[in-house]
Design an enzyme around this catalytic site. Structure first.
Site, PDB file in Angstrom:
ATOM      1  N   CYS A   1      39.780  32.120  25.290  1.00 35.70           N
ATOM      2  CA  CYS A   1      38.689  31.564  24.486  1.00 35.70           C
ATOM      3  C   CYS A   1      38.982  31.748  22.999  1.00 35.70           C
ATOM      4  O   CYS A   1      39.874  31.101  22.461  1.00 35.70           O
ATOM      5  CB  CYS A   1      37.358  32.183  24.906  1.00 35.70           C
ATOM      6  SG  CYS A   1      35.922  31.252  24.318  1.00 35.70           S
TER       7      CYS A   1
ATOM      8  N   HIS B   1      37.725  30.423  30.434  1.00 30.23           N
ATOM      9  CA  HIS B   1      37.664  31.828  30.853  1.00 30.23           C
ATOM     10  C   HIS B   1      38.188  31.957  32.288  1.00 30.23           C
ATOM     11  O   HIS B   1      37.417  31.867  33.251  1.00 30.23           O
ATOM     12  CB  HIS B   1      36.224  32.346  30.783  1.00 30.23           C
ATOM     13  CG  HIS B   1      35.726  32.576  29.399  1.00 30.23           C
ATOM     14  ND1 HIS B   1      35.808  33.798  28.759  1.00 30.23           N
ATOM     15  CD2 HIS B   1      35.151  31.725  28.511  1.00 30.23           C
ATOM     16  CE1 HIS B   1      35.296  33.690  27.539  1.00 30.23           C
ATOM     17  NE2 HIS B   1      34.894  32.445  27.362  1.00 30.23           N
TER      18      HIS B   1
ATOM     19  N   GLU C   1      38.962  34.503  33.927  1.00 35.37           N
ATOM     20  CA  GLU C   1      38.494  35.709  34.615  1.00 35.37           C
ATOM     21  C   GLU C   1      37.299  35.462  35.526  1.00 35.37           C
ATOM     22  O   GLU C   1      37.090  36.191  36.505  1.00 35.37           O
ATOM     23  CB  GLU C   1      38.158  36.819  33.613  1.00 35.37           C
ATOM     24  CG  GLU C   1      37.054  36.507  32.621  1.00 35.37           C
ATOM     25  CD  GLU C   1      37.556  35.850  31.349  1.00 35.37           C
ATOM     26  OE1 GLU C   1      36.789  35.808  30.368  1.00 35.37           O
ATOM     27  OE2 GLU C   1      38.707  35.372  31.330  1.00 35.37           O
TER      28      GLU C   1
END
Length: 534
Positions: A381, A508, A510
């Site tokens: 990001c 993102h 994750e």
């Protein structure tokens, strides 16, 4: 008929209700049931999107773009499901919706009150969580503790659900602290008894107690709690402190928690097969190798601000047979003079997301160090945006290059606001949020990480984008845009192919990582870090 399980907390907050709810969700899923889960947060904010990470930890984003509580990350990782906007409900969101209906005249001139209008809106969110996912079981966790003023409408809605759908379709689980007094050498049950008394005073009789404790309680304590709290002795479940949170579902199963739930709700489901989960936990607890990752962030004092990043790194470590030792590096403290000594021991460097000016120059120094010293680096990001800025300054020699967010007067706005955001003044809910496709460049490190897929879908949370006016200058110096939006307008992934691993993503990754399936870009990064450590 959908079954509803409500998880409340007593005595103290942060007692682990979310882990208990997620663990139960995993057990029920492994019984072949379709499970969804939601979090009720009694604060007045619409969502945590504009809250400081120091206040609330990370903001977790769902596929459909909801900015939610970090507990939803636990839910998704434990149960391996993708949640939606109905999975996080706040007081602010409910009141906002009710007031909007009142202004539109949808209540036909009625006096709008907490009961029935607020409680009905809350019950609607519970039922929508079921209908939008076609789930067999909905688990709802209520934030805070019983006795909090702001929780009262939520608990009243939970009480009413029993009458609405029938007692066989509702179960109440109350999680409390069982303190151990070392001086007296005994556990104290009174806080739990008083908490249950408070809950019963609101019309809710818990069907199960989950007691958080540092030491095994013993059957005598369980019998005492069962007697005074009016629950079956076998329905008093210990939640002991563990070395790793992924042990909790196994501990709950060993005490028969999921069977008790199925019996109460009259769910005819086979026993949960936790073989794969148990093997994963055993592997986590017995990793022999360690890889050091420097996490360069601005909120490092509160590790929960990067919870999903940390979990994704751990999952990737598991996939690479290595434990992850995170070196928490405060970006505010990094300078050109000290960055080499501070990051010298890192096998890999990750620069995660964030908002605002503070710490950005330190992050740029970390990115420059990784690039010039060929240390594996993953940017996420804001980390991707700063990767572009660092390259512009030190390779393209565009002095003063910056993001229009950080320096509106910069001569070289490498990162600029999306055109459709220019006139927006409100901060909340105005980001590019949720799941979007990313087209990968064949032969790139990003494409290799994702098994040479042509397109991947990942979640986003940002307002600014790479300014494509500079694209040709970057590419002329070997900077590769290895992931773009399908229309080629938005730059999603960047990399330097001549480095061991120097990749940054606007999205993102994750949020997609699971303990039994590490997110691919994170896993490729950790693989490179492991190789770098040799």
């Amino acid at each position: 008929m959908t079954k509803y399980i409500f998880v409340t907390g007593g005595v103290v907050s942060s007692i682990g209700k979310g882990i208990v709810a997620a663990s139960l969700g995993r057990l029920l899923k492994n019984r072949g049931l379709k499970v969804t889960i939601q979090k009720f947060d009694p604060y007045i904010n619409i969502d945590p999107g504009t809250m400081s990470p120091y206040q609330h930890g990370e903001v977790y984003v769902t596929d459909d773009g909801a900015e939610t509580d970090l507990d939803l990350g636990h839910y998704e990782r434990f149960i391996d499901i993708n949640l939606n906007k109905y999975s996080n409900v706040t007081t602010g969101k409910i009141y906002s919706e009710v007031l909007r209906k009142e202004r539109k005249g949808e209540y036909l001139g009625a006096t709008v009150q907490v009961i029935p209008h607020i409680t009905d809106a809350l019950k609607d969110k519970i039922k929508r969580a079921a209908t939008t996912t076609d789930s067999d079981v909905v688990i709802t966790e209520v934030g805070g503790t019983v006795g909090d003023i702001e929780s009262l409408p939520f608990l009243e809605a939970l009480r009413q659900m029993k009458a609405d759908v029938g007692s066989d379709n509702v179960m109440y689980i109350h999680t409390t602290l069982l303190p151990y007094l070392k001086a007296a050498g005994e556990m104290k049950t009174k806080p739990t008894q008083h908490s249950v008394k408070e809950l019963r005073g609101l019309g809710i009789q818990p069907n199960m107690l989950v007691i958080r404790t540092e030491e095994p309680a013993g059957q005598g304590i369980k019998n005492k709690l069962a007697q005074f709290c009016d629950v079956a002795p076998e329905a008093v479940i210990e939640s002991l402190d563990v070395e790793h949170i992924y042990q909790v579902p196994l501990n709950m199963q060993a005490q028969g928690m999921d069977q008790i739930v199925c019996d109460h709700l009259k769910l005819n489901a086979p026993a949960a097969d936790m073989t794969e989960w148990s093997a994963m936990v055993d592997k986590v607890l017995n990793l022999k190798k360690t890889t050091k990752i420097a996490l360069v962030g601005k909120y490092v004092e509160l590790h929960d601000a990067y919870l999903s990043v940390v979990e994704a790194l751990k999952h990737s470590g598991l996939a690479n047979d290595t434990a992850i030792d995170i070196d928490w590096v405060n970006a505010n403290d990094l300078t050109a003079e000290n960055v080499a000594s501070r990051l010298a021991d890192a096998d890999g460097i990750i620069v995660p997301g964030g908002f605002g000016q503070r710490g950005t120059e330190g992050k740029i120094q970390a990115i420059r160090y990784a690039r010039e010293n060929d240390v594996p680096m993953l940017g996420v990001c804001l980390g991707m945006q700063l990767t572009c800025i660092e390259f512009a300054r030190h390779v393209l020699h565009l002095d003063g290059a910056n993001s229009a967010e950080l320096d509106p007067e910069t001569q070289y706005p490498i990162i600029d606001i999306m055109r459709d955001q220019i006139d927006i003044e409100d901060m909340g809910g105005t980001l590019r949020l949720g799941l979007y496709p990313c087209k990968l460049k064949p032969g790139s490190k990003a494409a290799a990480a994702y098994g040479n897929q042509e397109v991947v879908q990942r979640r986003h949370r940002h307002r600014y984008e790479f300014n494509t006016k500079f694209r040709e200058q970057f590419e002329a110096e070997g900077f590769v845009f290895s992931g773009v939006s399908p229309d080629n307008r938005l730059m999603e992934v960047v990399e330097l192919p001549d480095k061991k691993f120097f990749v940054a993503a606007q999205y993102h990754p994750e949020y997609h990582s699971r303990p039994n399936h590490a997110e691919e870009l994170y896993s490729a990064f950790v693989t490179a870090a492991v190789e770098n450590a040799k």
